[in-house]
Design a protein around this motif. Structure first.
Motif, PDB file in Angstrom:
ATOM      1  N   ILE A 145     -12.263  -2.070   4.631  1.00 61.91           N
ATOM      2  CA  ILE A 145     -11.617  -1.628   3.489  1.00 61.91           C
ATOM      3  C   ILE A 145     -10.079  -1.898   3.569  1.00 61.91           C
ATOM      4  N   PRO A 146      -9.563  -3.023   3.183  1.00 57.96           N
ATOM      5  CA  PRO A 146      -8.252  -3.433   3.486  1.00 57.96           C
ATOM      6  C   PRO A 146      -7.243  -2.666   2.863  1.00 57.96           C
ATOM      7  N   VAL A 147      -6.168  -2.393   3.453  1.00 62.99           N
ATOM      8  CA  VAL A 147      -5.097  -1.374   3.326  1.00 62.99           C
ATOM      9  C   VAL A 147      -3.612  -2.019   3.082  1.00 62.99           C
ATOM     10  N   VAL A 148      -3.012  -1.979   1.835  1.00 65.20           N
ATOM     11  CA  VAL A 148      -1.725  -2.450   1.710  1.00 65.20           C
ATOM     12  C   VAL A 148      -0.728  -1.399   1.335  1.00 65.20           C
ATOM     13  N   PHE A 149       0.330  -1.238   2.043  1.00 67.67           N
ATOM     14  CA  PHE A 149       1.451  -0.252   1.956  1.00 67.67           C
ATOM     15  C   PHE A 149       2.269  -0.822   1.002  1.00 67.67           C
ATOM     16  N   PHE A 150       3.156   0.166   0.175  1.00 66.99           N
ATOM     17  CA  PHE A 150       4.207  -0.140  -0.696  1.00 66.99           C
ATOM     18  C   PHE A 150       5.301   1.003  -0.522  1.00 66.99           C
ATOM     19  N   ASP A 151       6.677   0.626  -0.724  1.00 67.58           N
ATOM     20  CA  ASP A 151       7.497   1.663  -0.542  1.00 67.58           C
ATOM     21  C   ASP A 151       7.659   2.223   0.743  1.00 67.58           C
ATOM     22  N   ARG A 152       7.025   3.464   1.031  1.00 67.80           N
ATOM     23  CA  ARG A 152       6.856   3.991   2.297  1.00 67.80           C
ATOM     24  C   ARG A 152       5.748   3.632   2.938  1.00 67.80           C
ATOM     25  N   VAL A 153       6.140   2.649   3.865  1.00 66.13           N
ATOM     26  CA  VAL A 153       5.133   1.676   4.913  1.00 66.13           C
ATOM     27  C   VAL A 153       5.029   2.477   6.189  1.00 66.13           C
ATOM     28  N   SER A 154       3.748   1.927   6.693  1.00 61.76           N
ATOM     29  CA  SER A 154       3.500   1.907   8.495  1.00 61.76           C
ATOM     30  C   SER A 154       4.196   0.780   8.965  1.00 61.76           C
ATOM     31  N   GLU A 155       5.128   1.203   9.766  1.00 61.63           N
ATOM     32  CA  GLU A 155       5.718   0.267  10.613  1.00 61.63           C
ATOM     33  C   GLU A 155       4.796  -0.340  11.547  1.00 61.63           C
ATOM     34  N   THR A 156       3.737   0.497  12.267  1.00 65.02           N
ATOM     35  CA  THR A 156       3.082   0.237  13.312  1.00 65.02           C
ATOM     36  C   THR A 156       1.863  -0.492  13.240  1.00 65.02           C
ATOM     37  N   MET A 157       1.040  -0.283  11.994  1.00 61.86           N
ATOM     38  CA  MET A 157      -0.075  -0.824  11.550  1.00 61.86           C
ATOM     39  C   MET A 157       0.062  -2.086  10.762  1.00 61.86           C
ATOM     40  N   PRO A 158      -0.643  -3.050  11.515  1.00 58.66           N
ATOM     41  CA  PRO A 158      -0.615  -4.392  11.006  1.00 58.66           C
ATOM     42  C   PRO A 158      -1.309  -4.435   9.567  1.00 58.66           C
ATOM     43  N   SER A 159      -0.586  -4.964   8.538  1.00 64.19           N
ATOM     44  CA  SER A 159      -1.089  -5.002   7.146  1.00 64.19           C
ATOM     45  C   SER A 159       0.015  -5.418   6.217  1.00 64.19           C
ATOM     46  N   HIS A 160      -0.510  -5.762   5.094  1.00 64.87           N
ATOM     47  CA  HIS A 160       0.359  -6.374   4.274  1.00 64.87           C
ATOM     48  C   HIS A 160       1.268  -5.262   3.664  1.00 64.87           C
ATOM     49  N   LYS A 161       2.703  -5.620   3.441  1.00 66.02           N
ATOM     50  CA  LYS A 161       3.479  -4.403   2.942  1.00 66.02           C
ATOM     51  C   LYS A 161       4.586  -4.872   1.829  1.00 66.02           C
ATOM     52  N   VAL A 162       4.703  -3.874   1.240  1.00 64.15           N
ATOM     53  CA  VAL A 162       5.770  -4.246  -0.193  1.00 64.15           C
ATOM     54  C   VAL A 162       6.930  -3.160  -0.202  1.00 64.15           C
ATOM     55  N   PRO A 319      -6.426 -12.259   7.294  1.00 67.87           N
ATOM     56  CA  PRO A 319      -5.286 -13.119   7.257  1.00 67.87           C
ATOM     57  C   PRO A 319      -4.890 -13.775   8.773  1.00 67.87           C
ATOM     58  N   VAL A 320      -4.412 -14.789   8.876  1.00 65.29           N
ATOM     59  CA  VAL A 320      -3.832 -15.070  10.128  1.00 65.29           C
ATOM     60  C   VAL A 320      -2.683 -14.237  10.461  1.00 65.29           C
ATOM     61  N   ALA A 321      -1.785 -14.051   9.560  1.00 65.25           N
ATOM     62  CA  ALA A 321      -0.794 -13.101   9.810  1.00 65.25           C
ATOM     63  C   ALA A 321      -0.594 -12.311   8.390  1.00 65.25           C
ATOM     64  N   PHE A 322      -0.446 -10.870   8.573  1.00 62.93           N
ATOM     65  CA  PHE A 322       0.245  -9.939   7.446  1.00 62.93           C
ATOM     66  C   PHE A 322       1.494 -10.300   7.182  1.00 62.93           C
ATOM     67  N   GLU A 323       1.845 -10.042   5.768  1.00 64.62           N
ATOM     68  CA  GLU A 323       3.197 -10.182   5.285  1.00 64.62           C
ATOM     69  C   GLU A 323       3.854  -9.041   5.152  1.00 64.62           C
ATOM     70  N   THR A 324       5.084  -9.070   5.017  1.00 60.20           N
ATOM     71  CA  THR A 324       5.961  -7.942   4.523  1.00 60.20           C
ATOM     72  C   THR A 324       6.861  -8.453   3.378  1.00 60.20           C
ATOM     73  N   ARG A 325       6.726  -8.011   2.282  1.00 61.50           N
ATOM     74  CA  ARG A 325       7.561  -8.624   1.080  1.00 61.50           C
ATOM     75  C   ARG A 325       8.753  -7.884   0.819  1.00 61.50           C
ATOM     76  N   VAL A 326      10.013  -8.085   0.975  1.00 60.89           N
ATOM     77  CA  VAL A 326      11.166  -7.353   0.811  1.00 60.89           C
ATOM     78  C   VAL A 326      11.709  -7.669  -0.718  1.00 60.89           C
ATOM     79  N   LEU A 327      11.764  -6.939  -1.620  1.00 59.17           N
ATOM     80  CA  LEU A 327      12.304  -7.376  -2.773  1.00 59.17           C
ATOM     81  C   LEU A 327      13.627  -6.483  -3.061  1.00 59.17           C
ATOM     82  N   THR A 328      14.269  -7.323  -3.810  1.00 56.81           N
ATOM     83  CA  THR A 328      15.916  -6.868  -3.975  1.00 56.81           C
ATOM     84  C   THR A 328      16.144  -5.645  -4.905  1.00 56.81           C
ATOM     85  N   SER A 329      17.142  -4.846  -4.353  1.00 56.68           N
ATOM     86  CA  SER A 329      17.641  -3.812  -5.097  1.00 56.68           C
ATOM     87  C   SER A 329      18.798  -4.153  -6.007  1.00 56.68           C
TER      88      SER A 329
END
Length: 344
Positions: A145-162, A319-329
Motif C-alpha cells: 500500500i503506497p504512502v504519500v505525505f503532504f504538509d507534515r511529512v516524514s523526513e526519514t521514510m522513503p516516499s513521495h512528499k508534497v 519508482p527509481v527515486a521518490f520525489e519531494t515536491r516543494v510548492l511556493t508560499s
C-alpha cells in the motif's frame, strides 16, 4: 419490481460460450480472438451490462479507494487539501476514505491498521503532532500500500512528499515585520517534532540574524496548532517585562488565538503589537484587524499528492527515486502587521 441485473452467466448463455471466455473477453485478454471479443462486447453493451464492483476489485486486485489521514478535518487547511485529493481521485475513477488522527499517535496507528484491513489502494497522510515513529507507515508500504505525505511529512521514510517552502515563508513573514520597524519579534512555534515547525522556526531565526536583531530565548515559545494554544502563549509573552512588539505565529489557528488575547488585554494591532500567521485561512481576512498571513496552496497540495499516489498505484512498480515536491508560499499583507513607520 426491480429488474434483475445482467450477469456474465447470462451473456455466456446467450452466446453459447463459457463464463470464463466472457470474463477474459471483457478484460481484453489476448487469449480470446478479436471476433469473440466483439461479439461479447456488443451483447454486453446492448444488455447494459455493468460489472459487479466487488468482483471487479478482486479481479484487478484494487478497490479504487484511497485512504486519507489528517489531524483535524475541522481545520480549513486540511479540508481544502482533501478537496484537492478528491478532485483528482474522482477524475481517475477513485473514491476516498477519510480518517482523523485528532493529533494523536495512537489514533493514527489505529487508523493505519483499519486502512490495511480495508484494502485501500494507497494512502495520503499528514502526520499528527505526536507522531515521532513512522513504522506503521513503513509496514503499509511493505504490504503493497503506497504512502504519500503532504504538509507534515516524514523526513526519514522513503516516499513521495508534497510540502511548501516553510523556511522561506517564515523568513519573509519575519522580514516583513522588521521592515515595519518591529525590533522585538516573538515567535510561537508548533510542536518541535514536526518538520514544518522546525523549518518555520529556522526561517524566523535566520531573518532576525540577517538583519542584526538579537535573538531572545524568552520570545520563542511553542504551542499545539490550535487557537487555545495561541491564546495561552500570547498571555505568556505579553506578561514579560520586556514584551514583544510583534508576534509571528506558526499557523493561523495559533495567530487567531493571539489576536483574541491581545484584544482582551487591550492592545492595539498593529500599533502596539503586529501579528503575522501562516496558512491564510479564509477567516483570517475577516478578523478586525484582518490578519496578515503566509498563504499555502492547500488545494494544489492535495491535487499533487493524489496525482503522485495514483501514478504509483497504476505504475505497479516502485519508482527509481521518490520525489519531494516543494510548492511556493505567498505572504498576504493585511492591517494586522502594517505598523506605521515614522514618515508614513
Amino acid at each position: 419490481m426491480r429488474k434483475a441485473s445482467i450477469t456474465i452467466k447470462e451473456i455466456a448463455r446467450q452466446l453459447n460460450v463459457s463464463k470464463s471466455t466472457v470474463s477474459r473477453a471483457l478484460r481484453d485478454s489476448p487469449e480470446i480472438s478479436e471476433e469473440t471479443k466483439k461479439r461479447v462486447i456488443a451483447l454486453a453493451e446492448s444488455l447494459n451490462y455493468s460489472p459487479n464492483p466487488i468482483a471487479l476489485s478482486l479481479l484487478r486486485n484494487r478497490t479504487q479507494t484511497l485512504g486519507i489521514i489528517v489531524p483535524d478535518i475541522a481545520n480549513p487547511f486540511f479540508s481544502t487539501a482533501i478537496g484537492g485529493v478528491e478532485d483528482i481521485a474522482y477524475s481517475r475513477g477513485y473514491h476516498t476514505m477519510i480518517y482523523q488522527s485528532h493529533e494523536s499517535y495512537e489514533r493514527e496507528l489505529a487508523d493505519t491498521k483499519h486502512i490495511a484491513t480495508r484494502r485501500v489502494d494507497g494512502l495520503i497522510v499528514s502526520i499528527s503532532s505526536q507522531t515521532e515513529n513512522h513504522d506503521h507507515f513503513v509496514e503499509l508500504q511493505e504490504q503493497g500500500i503506497p504512502v504519500v505525505f503532504f504538509d507534515r511529512v516524514s523526513e526519514t521514510m522513503p516516499s513521495h512528499k508534497v510540502r511548501v517552502d516553510d523556511y522561506k515563508g517564515a523568513y519573509e513573514a519575519t522580514e516583513h515585520l522588521i521592515s515595519r520597524g518591529c525590533k522585538s519579534i516573538a515567535h510561537i512555534a508548533g510542536p518541535a517534532n514536526l518538520s514544518i515547525s522546525r523549518n518555520r522556526l529556522k526561517g524566523y531565526q535566520d531573518a532576525l540574524t540577517h538583519h542584526g536583531i538579537e535573538l531572545h530565548d524568552e520570545w520563542v515559545v511553542s504551542s499545539e496548532y490550535n487557537q487555545a494554544g495561541g491564546t495561552e502563549r500570547a498571555y505568556q509573552l505579553m506578561a514579560l517585562r520586556n514584551r514583544p512588539d510583534a508576534i509571528f505565529a506558526a499557523s493561523d489557528r495559533i495567530a487567531i488565538g493571539v489576536h483574541w488575547a491581545l484584544r482582551q488585554l487591550g492592545y492595539r494591532m498593529p500599533d502596539d503589537v503586529a501579528i503575522v500567521g501562516f496558512s491564510d485561512l479564509s477567516i483570517s481576512s475577516l478578523l478586525d484587524p484582518p490578519l496578515s498571513s503566509v498563504a499555502q496552496p492547500s488545494f494544489e497540495m492535495g491535487q499533487l499528492a493524489a496525482t503522485l499516489l495514483l501514478d504509483l498505484i497504476e505504475s505497479k512498480s516502485t519508482p527509481v527515486a521518490f520525489e519531494t515536491r516543494v510548492l511556493t508560499s505567498n505572504l498576504i499583507i493585511r492591517k494586522s502587521s502594517m505598523k506605521e513607520l515614522v514618515g508614513d
